[in-house]
Design an enzyme around this catalytic site. Structure first.
Site, short mmCIF file in Angstrom:
data_model
loop_
_atom_site.label_atom_id
_atom_site.label_comp_id
_atom_site.label_asym_id
_atom_site.label_seq_id
_atom_site.Cartn_x
_atom_site.Cartn_y
_atom_site.Cartn_z
N GLY A 70 53.69 37.04 20.10
CA GLY A 70 54.89 37.24 19.01
C GLY A 70 54.67 38.38 18.28
N GLN A 72 55.42 42.30 15.87
CA GLN A 72 56.24 43.24 15.60
C GLN A 72 55.00 44.74 15.73
OE1 GLN A 72 59.59 44.42 13.74
NE2 GLN A 72 60.36 41.84 13.14
N TYR A 73 55.59 45.41 15.68
CA TYR A 73 54.29 46.61 15.12
C TYR A 73 53.22 46.23 14.69
CZ TYR A 73 57.36 49.53 18.16
OH TYR A 73 58.02 50.65 19.63
N THR A 74 51.80 46.40 14.88
CA THR A 74 50.97 46.04 14.05
C THR A 74 49.85 47.00 14.43
OG1 THR A 74 49.16 44.86 12.86
CG2 THR A 74 49.87 44.93 15.87
N TYR A 75 49.15 47.71 13.23
CA TYR A 75 48.24 49.05 13.75
C TYR A 75 46.83 48.09 13.74
CZ TYR A 75 44.85 51.50 12.16
OH TYR A 75 43.06 52.71 12.60
N ALA A 149 47.19 40.34 9.49
CA ALA A 149 48.57 39.87 10.41
C ALA A 149 48.29 38.94 11.53
CB ALA A 149 48.86 41.12 11.26
N GLY A 151 49.04 37.07 15.06
CA GLY A 151 50.23 36.78 15.89
C GLY A 151 49.36 36.34 17.92
N GLY A 162 45.80 36.81 18.55
CA GLY A 162 45.30 36.08 17.26
C GLY A 162 45.60 36.88 15.59
N CYS A 180 54.76 44.76 11.00
CA CYS A 180 55.75 43.68 11.13
C CYS A 180 56.82 43.91 10.37
CB CYS A 180 54.53 42.47 10.53
SG CYS A 180 53.23 42.80 11.04
#
Length: 249
Positions: A70, A72-75, A149, A151, A162, A180
């Site tokens: 789940g 959006q974008y993350t680094y 973060a 997800g 995680g 996110c």
């Protein structure tokens, strides 16, 4: 019994993802126990199931991986602790929202070991910290930055993917995405907050607070935060002998 595994070096993303999914499947089949993997990835971006194309600001900056979790974008990158949780959600109550709250509370409890107050904000995924040292927001409220973060994906009642907690990553790497999908707030790390915390320090705090933070829903967060006399607070290393890096299938 949860098996803890701390992986050395930088774990290649695709191979680690394959190994994680294989372990989750083995747990679902009853052939393996629950596991928590602690690791770092080389610099990359991941796109969750809700990622929007316009939030990838610099497409060519780092490799981009579309994943089934789940969000959006993350680094991900060096200096960020990745915590992959392969846990039996059904055995832990079968309530997915409650399970996610417990993961959030776990991060908050681990941060509290370093006197950092992590908070949850409605409509903003992740764990946040107030930044009174920064200029106030346009509405006069205190500035806030994301420090962790979250997800996950659940398949056959077993979680995988995680948490990502910023210890000392290069925070400029987040500028290649809208983390996110949230444009109005920034990101921070433990070191950015002025705390000389190492990966080993955070790992000890995560292990020390895990059982209480993942306790029954009736327990309050205050009751689940590990007391000041914890092994992490005392600087002890509670780690058992860890298994080697899991091989990709």
């Amino acid at each position: 019994m949860v098996e803890w595994c701390r992986l050395p070096g930088l774990s290649p993303y695709a191979e680690t993802l394959a190994a994680m999914e294989a372990r989750a499947e083995a747990i679902a089949r009853g052939e393996a126990g629950e596991a928590v993997w602690l690791l770092e990835h080389p610099p990359l971006y991941t796109a969750g199931t809700s990622a929007r194309a316009e939030d990838l600001v610099e497409p060519g900056r780092f490799p981009v991986f579309a994943v089934g979790r789940g969000g959006q974008y993350t680094y991900h990158g060096p200096g960020q602790r990745i915590v992959y949780v392969m846990l039996d959600v059904k055995k832990r109550g079968g309530d997915v929202r409650c399970f996610v709250r417990h993961l959030e509370n776990w991060v908050i409890a681990a941060l509290a070991e370093f006197n950092v107050t992590g908070e949850i904000r409605p409509g903003r995924v992740g764990v946040w910290v107030a930044r009174p040292d920064k200029p106030c927001r346009p509405d006069g409220s205190t500035a806030e930055d994301k420090i962790a973060a979250l997800g996950i994906k659940i398949r056959r009642w077993v979680s995988f993917h995680g948490i990502a907690i910023n210890v000392e990553p290069d925070l400029t790497h987040f500028s290649g995405i809208v983390p996110c999908g949230i444009r109005e707030y920034g990101v921070t790390s433990l070191v950015d907050l002025g705390l000389p915390v190492t990966m080993e320090d955070l790992d000890s705090a995560l292990q020390a607070t895990f059982a209480d933070a993942m306790a029954s829903p009736s327990a309050s967060l205050a009751d689940r935060i590990h007391p000041p006399g914890s092994s992490a607070a005392q600087g002890k290393d509670p780690w058992p002998t860890l298994p080697p890096r899991p091989a990709a299938p």
